[in-house]
Design a protein around this motif. Structure first.
Motif, mmCIF file in Angstrom:
data_model
loop_
_atom_site.group_PDB
_atom_site.id
_atom_site.type_symbol
_atom_site.label_atom_id
_atom_site.label_comp_id
_atom_site.label_asym_id
_atom_site.label_seq_id
_atom_site.Cartn_x
_atom_site.Cartn_y
_atom_site.Cartn_z
ATOM 1 N N PHE A 7 0.818 -1.214 0.000
ATOM 2 C CA PHE A 7 0.000 0.000 0.000
ATOM 3 C C PHE A 7 0.851 1.263 0.000
ATOM 4 N N LYS A 8 2.043 1.188 0.556
ATOM 5 C CA LYS A 8 2.948 2.339 0.491
ATOM 6 C C LYS A 8 3.337 2.612 -0.966
ATOM 7 N N SER A 9 3.451 1.559 -1.776
ATOM 8 C CA SER A 9 3.743 1.730 -3.203
ATOM 9 C C SER A 9 2.639 2.511 -3.909
ATOM 10 N N PHE A 10 1.422 2.437 -3.359
ATOM 11 C CA PHE A 10 0.269 3.117 -3.961
ATOM 12 C C PHE A 10 0.141 4.572 -3.512
ATOM 13 N N SER A 11 1.028 5.032 -2.643
ATOM 14 C CA SER A 11 0.820 6.301 -1.959
ATOM 15 C C SER A 11 0.957 7.548 -2.830
ATOM 16 N N HIS A 12 1.357 7.414 -4.054
ATOM 17 C CA HIS A 12 1.440 8.565 -4.960
ATOM 18 C C HIS A 12 0.494 8.308 -6.134
ATOM 19 N N GLU A 53 11.635 -1.827 -4.856
ATOM 20 C CA GLU A 53 10.676 -2.464 -3.944
ATOM 21 C C GLU A 53 10.324 -3.881 -4.385
ATOM 22 N N GLY A 54 10.779 -4.268 -5.580
ATOM 23 C CA GLY A 54 10.480 -5.604 -6.083
ATOM 24 C C GLY A 54 9.099 -5.731 -6.702
ATOM 25 N N ARG A 55 8.473 -4.618 -7.038
ATOM 26 C CA ARG A 55 7.118 -4.638 -7.612
ATOM 27 C C ARG A 55 7.119 -4.828 -9.128
ATOM 28 N N VAL A 56 8.182 -4.344 -9.800
ATOM 29 C CA VAL A 56 8.278 -4.468 -11.255
ATOM 30 C C VAL A 56 9.651 -5.002 -11.636
ATOM 31 N N HIS A 57 9.716 -5.554 -12.828
ATOM 32 C CA HIS A 57 11.012 -5.921 -13.401
ATOM 33 C C HIS A 57 10.984 -5.548 -14.871
ATOM 34 N N GLY A 58 12.180 -5.351 -15.409
ATOM 35 C CA GLY A 58 12.313 -4.978 -16.809
ATOM 36 C C GLY A 58 12.920 -6.101 -17.617
ATOM 37 N N ASP A 71 4.349 -9.749 -9.377
ATOM 38 C CA ASP A 71 3.520 -10.603 -8.528
ATOM 39 C C ASP A 71 2.081 -10.602 -9.041
ATOM 40 N N GLU A 72 1.567 -11.766 -9.329
ATOM 41 C CA GLU A 72 0.193 -11.898 -9.831
ATOM 42 C C GLU A 72 -0.832 -11.370 -8.821
ATOM 43 N N ARG A 73 -0.495 -11.427 -7.531
ATOM 44 C CA ARG A 73 -1.403 -10.870 -6.518
ATOM 45 C C ARG A 73 -1.558 -9.363 -6.688
ATOM 46 N N LEU A 74 -0.487 -8.703 -7.086
ATOM 47 C CA LEU A 74 -0.536 -7.265 -7.326
ATOM 48 C C LEU A 74 -1.396 -6.957 -8.547
ATOM 49 N N VAL A 75 -1.308 -7.791 -9.578
ATOM 50 C CA VAL A 75 -2.162 -7.633 -10.765
ATOM 51 C C VAL A 75 -3.627 -7.744 -10.343
ATOM 52 N N GLU A 76 -3.942 -8.771 -9.571
ATOM 53 C CA GLU A 76 -5.322 -8.979 -9.121
ATOM 54 C C GLU A 76 -5.802 -7.819 -8.257
ATOM 55 N N LEU A 77 -4.936 -7.327 -7.380
ATOM 56 C CA LEU A 77 -5.279 -6.199 -6.520
ATOM 57 C C LEU A 77 -5.564 -4.950 -7.344
#
Length: 92
Positions: A7-12, A53-58, A71-77
């Protein structure tokens, strides 16, 4: 602890837009800029933070780097947030 960090990743708001776009599939920096209405520098900064943060990769494909969620959980969220907030707003 993990959920709090997500949720901190979503803060902006712009970072949230980037995550939402990436939940639809891999994108280049340019595609993210166009979709989110951002300049190159902030887009790259957001991606660097999300990478750290490990949320994305290139993934390099030719001379382009395609970014995607790790993370597929992040996609679903992100899809759930879109359904609850963005689609609901369009119906009003």
């Amino acid at each position: 602890d993990e959920v709090s960090k997500v949720f901190k990743s979503f803060s902006h708001p712009s970072r949230l837009l980037v995550l939402c776009k990436l939940s639809q599939g891999a994108c280049t920096v340019q595609e993210l800029q166009e979709a989110c209405g951002l300049e190159q520098a902030p887009t790259s900064q957001f991606l660097a933070r999300l990478r750290a943060e490990g949320r994305v990769h290139g993934e390099r494909r030719g001379n382009q780097v395609y970014y995607s969620l790790t993370d597929e959980r992040l996609v679903e969220l992100m899809h759930t947030l879109f359904r609850l907030y963005c689609k609901a707003r369009d119906k009003k």
